[in-house]
Design a protein around this motif. Structure first.
Motif, mmCIF file in Angstrom:
data_model
loop_
_atom_site.group_PDB
_atom_site.id
_atom_site.type_symbol
_atom_site.label_atom_id
_atom_site.label_comp_id
_atom_site.label_asym_id
_atom_site.label_seq_id
_atom_site.Cartn_x
_atom_site.Cartn_y
_atom_site.Cartn_z
ATOM 1 N N GLY A 1 -13.850 -3.041 7.737
ATOM 2 C CA GLY A 1 -13.380 -4.276 7.099
ATOM 3 C C GLY A 1 -12.004 -4.671 7.608
ATOM 4 O O GLY A 1 -11.724 -5.852 7.841
ATOM 5 N N GLN A 2 -11.128 -3.694 7.806
ATOM 6 C CA GLN A 2 -9.792 -3.992 8.325
ATOM 7 C C GLN A 2 -9.845 -4.487 9.765
ATOM 8 O O GLN A 2 -9.108 -5.393 10.151
ATOM 9 C CB GLN A 2 -8.898 -2.755 8.202
ATOM 10 C CG GLN A 2 -8.557 -2.425 6.760
ATOM 11 C CD GLN A 2 -7.692 -1.179 6.629
ATOM 12 O OE1 GLN A 2 -7.477 -0.456 7.595
ATOM 13 N NE2 GLN A 2 -7.205 -0.931 5.425
ATOM 14 N N VAL A 3 -10.755 -3.925 10.563
ATOM 15 C CA VAL A 3 -10.905 -4.375 11.947
ATOM 16 C C VAL A 3 -11.394 -5.823 11.973
ATOM 17 O O VAL A 3 -10.895 -6.655 12.737
ATOM 18 C CB VAL A 3 -11.862 -3.445 12.729
ATOM 19 C CG1 VAL A 3 -12.270 -4.060 14.055
ATOM 20 C CG2 VAL A 3 -11.212 -2.084 12.945
ATOM 21 N N ARG A 4 -12.357 -6.171 11.092
ATOM 22 C CA ARG A 4 -12.854 -7.557 11.026
ATOM 23 C C ARG A 4 -11.720 -8.508 10.631
ATOM 24 O O ARG A 4 -11.587 -9.596 11.191
ATOM 25 C CB ARG A 4 -14.015 -7.674 10.029
ATOM 26 C CG ARG A 4 -15.346 -7.230 10.583
ATOM 27 C CD ARG A 4 -16.495 -7.645 9.670
ATOM 28 N NE ARG A 4 -16.345 -7.160 8.298
ATOM 29 C CZ ARG A 4 -16.733 -5.970 7.859
ATOM 30 N NH1 ARG A 4 -17.308 -5.126 8.682
ATOM 31 N NH2 ARG A 4 -16.563 -5.636 6.600
ATOM 32 N N ALA A 5 -10.910 -8.083 9.673
ATOM 33 C CA ALA A 5 -9.793 -8.931 9.237
ATOM 34 C C ALA A 5 -8.797 -9.141 10.376
ATOM 35 O O ALA A 5 -8.319 -10.259 10.609
ATOM 36 C CB ALA A 5 -9.094 -8.305 8.029
ATOM 37 N N MET A 6 -8.471 -8.080 11.101
ATOM 38 C CA MET A 6 -7.523 -8.201 12.212
ATOM 39 C C MET A 6 -8.081 -9.096 13.317
ATOM 40 O O MET A 6 -7.351 -9.905 13.897
ATOM 41 C CB MET A 6 -7.178 -6.815 12.785
ATOM 42 C CG MET A 6 -6.340 -5.962 11.855
ATOM 43 S SD MET A 6 -4.755 -6.703 11.466
ATOM 44 C CE MET A 6 -3.967 -6.643 13.050
ATOM 45 N N ARG A 7 -9.370 -8.969 13.595
ATOM 46 C CA ARG A 7 -9.978 -9.845 14.624
ATOM 47 C C ARG A 7 -9.938 -11.300 14.182
ATOM 48 O O ARG A 7 -9.699 -12.202 14.988
ATOM 49 C CB ARG A 7 -11.409 -9.405 14.902
ATOM 50 C CG ARG A 7 -11.478 -8.172 15.746
ATOM 51 C CD ARG A 7 -12.899 -7.830 16.120
ATOM 52 N NE ARG A 7 -12.902 -6.642 16.964
ATOM 53 C CZ ARG A 7 -13.955 -5.889 17.174
ATOM 54 N NH1 ARG A 7 -15.101 -6.191 16.615
ATOM 55 N NH2 ARG A 7 -13.881 -4.838 17.953
ATOM 56 N N ILE B 1 -14.201 1.052 5.066
ATOM 57 C CA ILE B 1 -12.897 0.416 4.848
ATOM 58 C C ILE B 1 -12.269 0.034 6.182
ATOM 59 O O ILE B 1 -11.751 -1.086 6.361
ATOM 60 C CB ILE B 1 -11.969 1.358 4.044
ATOM 61 C CG1 ILE B 1 -12.497 1.502 2.609
ATOM 62 C CG2 ILE B 1 -10.537 0.832 4.039
ATOM 63 C CD1 ILE B 1 -11.791 2.588 1.817
ATOM 64 N N MET B 2 -12.306 0.918 7.138
ATOM 65 C CA MET B 2 -11.721 0.655 8.454
ATOM 66 C C MET B 2 -12.440 -0.510 9.153
ATOM 67 O O MET B 2 -11.799 -1.344 9.799
ATOM 68 C CB MET B 2 -11.768 1.910 9.328
ATOM 69 C CG MET B 2 -10.871 3.034 8.842
ATOM 70 S SD MET B 2 -9.138 2.564 8.761
ATOM 71 C CE MET B 2 -8.785 2.290 10.461
ATOM 72 N N TYR C 1 0.850 -1.186 0.000
ATOM 73 C CA TYR C 1 0.000 0.000 0.000
ATOM 74 C C TYR C 1 0.885 1.235 0.000
ATOM 75 O O TYR C 1 1.751 1.399 0.854
ATOM 76 C CB TYR C 1 -0.903 0.001 1.237
ATOM 77 C CG TYR C 1 -1.691 1.274 1.382
ATOM 78 C CD1 TYR C 1 -2.763 1.527 0.542
ATOM 79 C CD2 TYR C 1 -1.348 2.215 2.323
ATOM 80 C CE1 TYR C 1 -3.483 2.702 0.660
ATOM 81 C CE2 TYR C 1 -2.064 3.387 2.450
ATOM 82 C CZ TYR C 1 -3.134 3.636 1.610
ATOM 83 O OH TYR C 1 -3.843 4.788 1.717
ATOM 84 N N GLU D 1 -14.923 4.922 6.832
ATOM 85 C CA GLU D 1 -15.373 4.111 7.976
ATOM 86 C C GLU D 1 -15.652 2.677 7.548
ATOM 87 O O GLU D 1 -15.338 1.723 8.282
ATOM 88 C CB GLU D 1 -16.615 4.741 8.609
ATOM 89 C CG GLU D 1 -16.315 5.999 9.403
ATOM 90 C CD GLU D 1 -17.580 6.683 9.914
ATOM 91 O OE1 GLU D 1 -18.686 6.415 9.398
ATOM 92 O OE2 GLU D 1 -17.451 7.497 10.840
#
Length: 130
Positions: A99-105, A96-97, A67, A94
């Motif tokens: 989705g990134q939080v779900r991926a990290m979890r 996009i963020m 990125y 928001e």
């Protein structure tokens, strides 16, 4: 009458003793058994190794480019846009963020399930600030 000095078993199973007769001729002593010769082992050469299969290439993941944030825009000479445009852009960011939080979890759950990290270790690292 049974002969004195002999055991019950000898008197019971030898008819001469049961009838009170004298013991028969002495039997020759039985020689001890001869041990069998030791087994002879012949060493065989080790079996050939199993055939090796050619290495299977790992499935290639699609190449991900790192990125690279866009260069900051020059200071606009005009206002950034209408309030509606800013609100729309904020909603997109928001999403996009989230989705990134779900991926990290999801990644964290996998690491905990595999025993590679504990929740306590992860939370301690987050609280330390990195």
């Amino acid at each position: 009458a049974m002969q004195q000095g002999r055991g019950i078993i000898a008197n019971t199973f030898n008819p001469q003793f049961a009838q009170g007769g004298a013991a028969g001729p002495a039997r020759p002593a039985i020689p001890p058994p001869v041990p069998p010769p030791p087994p002879v082992f012949t060493l065989q050469p080790p079996p050939p190794p199993p055939p090796t299969l050619p290495p299977v290439p790992a499935p290639s993941a699609p190449a991900l480019s790192p990125y690279v944030p866009a260069a900051p825009a020059a200071a606009p000479s005009q206002p950034a846009g209408s309030l509606a445009e800013i609100s729309t852009r904020l909603t997109e960011i928001e999403a996009i963020m989230a989705g990134q939080v779900r991926a990290m979890r999801g990644i964290l759950e996998l690491l905990v399930e595999k025993g590679l990290v504990s929740r306590d270790e992860y939370l301690a690292k987050i609280r330390r600030g990195g």
